[in-house]
Design a protein around this motif. Structure first.
Motif, PDB file in Angstrom:
ATOM      1  N   CYS A 166       0.856  -1.187   0.000  1.00  0.00           N
ATOM      2  CA  CYS A 166       0.000   0.000   0.000  1.00  0.00           C
ATOM      3  C   CYS A 166       0.891   1.234   0.000  1.00  0.00           C
ATOM      4  O   CYS A 166       1.656   1.458   0.942  1.00  0.00           O
ATOM      5  N   ILE A 205       1.042   5.315  -0.100  1.00  0.00           N
ATOM      6  CA  ILE A 205       0.233   6.493   0.210  1.00  0.00           C
ATOM      7  C   ILE A 205       1.095   7.725  -0.044  1.00  0.00           C
ATOM      8  O   ILE A 205       2.216   7.809   0.457  1.00  0.00           O
ATOM      9  N   SER A 206       0.560   8.662  -0.814  1.00  0.00           N
ATOM     10  CA  SER A 206       1.369   9.814  -1.231  1.00  0.00           C
ATOM     11  C   SER A 206       1.852  10.679  -0.069  1.00  0.00           C
ATOM     12  O   SER A 206       2.794  11.439  -0.220  1.00  0.00           O
ATOM     13  N   CYS A 244      -9.093  11.659  -1.824  1.00  0.00           N
ATOM     14  CA  CYS A 244      -8.059  10.777  -2.362  1.00  0.00           C
ATOM     15  C   CYS A 244      -8.535  10.087  -3.635  1.00  0.00           C
ATOM     16  O   CYS A 244      -9.722   9.864  -3.823  1.00  0.00           O
ATOM     17  N   CYS A 274      -7.794   6.407  -5.279  1.00  0.00           N
ATOM     18  CA  CYS A 274      -7.250   5.106  -4.911  1.00  0.00           C
ATOM     19  C   CYS A 274      -7.210   4.237  -6.160  1.00  0.00           C
ATOM     20  O   CYS A 274      -8.201   4.138  -6.881  1.00  0.00           O
ATOM     21  N   ARG A 291      -2.541   2.054  -4.330  1.00  0.00           N
ATOM     22  CA  ARG A 291      -1.890   3.367  -4.373  1.00  0.00           C
ATOM     23  C   ARG A 291      -2.936   4.415  -4.026  1.00  0.00           C
ATOM     24  O   ARG A 291      -3.978   4.487  -4.682  1.00  0.00           O
ATOM     25  N   ILE A 292      -2.643   5.198  -2.993  1.00  0.00           N
ATOM     26  CA  ILE A 292      -3.549   6.263  -2.563  1.00  0.00           C
ATOM     27  C   ILE A 292      -2.866   7.600  -2.822  1.00  0.00           C
ATOM     28  O   ILE A 292      -1.792   7.860  -2.272  1.00  0.00           O
TER      29      ILE A 292
END
Length: 135
Positions: free
Chosen positions: A34, A36-37, A107, A109, A129-130
């Motif tokens: 996972c 996350i930016s 977000c 996703c 990918r968020i």
């Protein structure tokens, strides 16, 4: 297929919103990743995902807020090998003890979903990918 995917995300996000970190992490494959930016490193595997969910719940509690994820606008693409690529938008609302709500995050996703075999049946996230707006 749309109803199956929408139901999967409804159940998954409800687990997160209710603080069920283990149940939420169980909706991922054992080796899931996972990204996350807003985080420098990805979460890898269920143990890291569980801890990430616990931390998110704790952050909301520390802020005196209940957070709710509203996920929709599913763009579903079938891929070879039975994989599904799903893009969705999520709005995270935060509500304080007085019932005042605000948008916490918006977000996008992007997930790769697989079908679980055996007794676990159903969809699982293999890769997420968020991208948090503004991050």
């Amino acid at each position: 297929m749309y109803a199956e995917v929408a139901g999967f995300y409804a159940r998954q996000m409800r687990r997160l919103d209710e603080g069920d970190a283990e149940g939420w992490a169980a909706t991922f494959t054992d080796d899931a990743v996972c990204r996350i930016s807003t985080r420098p490193e990805p979460l890898r595997g269920r143990a890291a995902l569980t801890e990430g969910a616990r931390a998110a719940t704790a952050a909301g509690a520390a802020a005196g807020e209940q957070r709710r994820h509203m996920t929709g606008m599913f763009d579903i693409e079938e891929r070879p090998g039975g994989l599904l690529r799903v893009r969705a938008n999520t709005i995270v609302y935060a509500t304080d003890a007085r019932g005042r709500s605000r948008v916490h995050q918006v977000c996008t996703c992007t997930d790769i979903l697989v079908r679980a075999a055996g007794p676990r049946r159903g969809l699982l996230v293999r890769d997420r990918r968020i991208d948090v707006d503004g991050a």
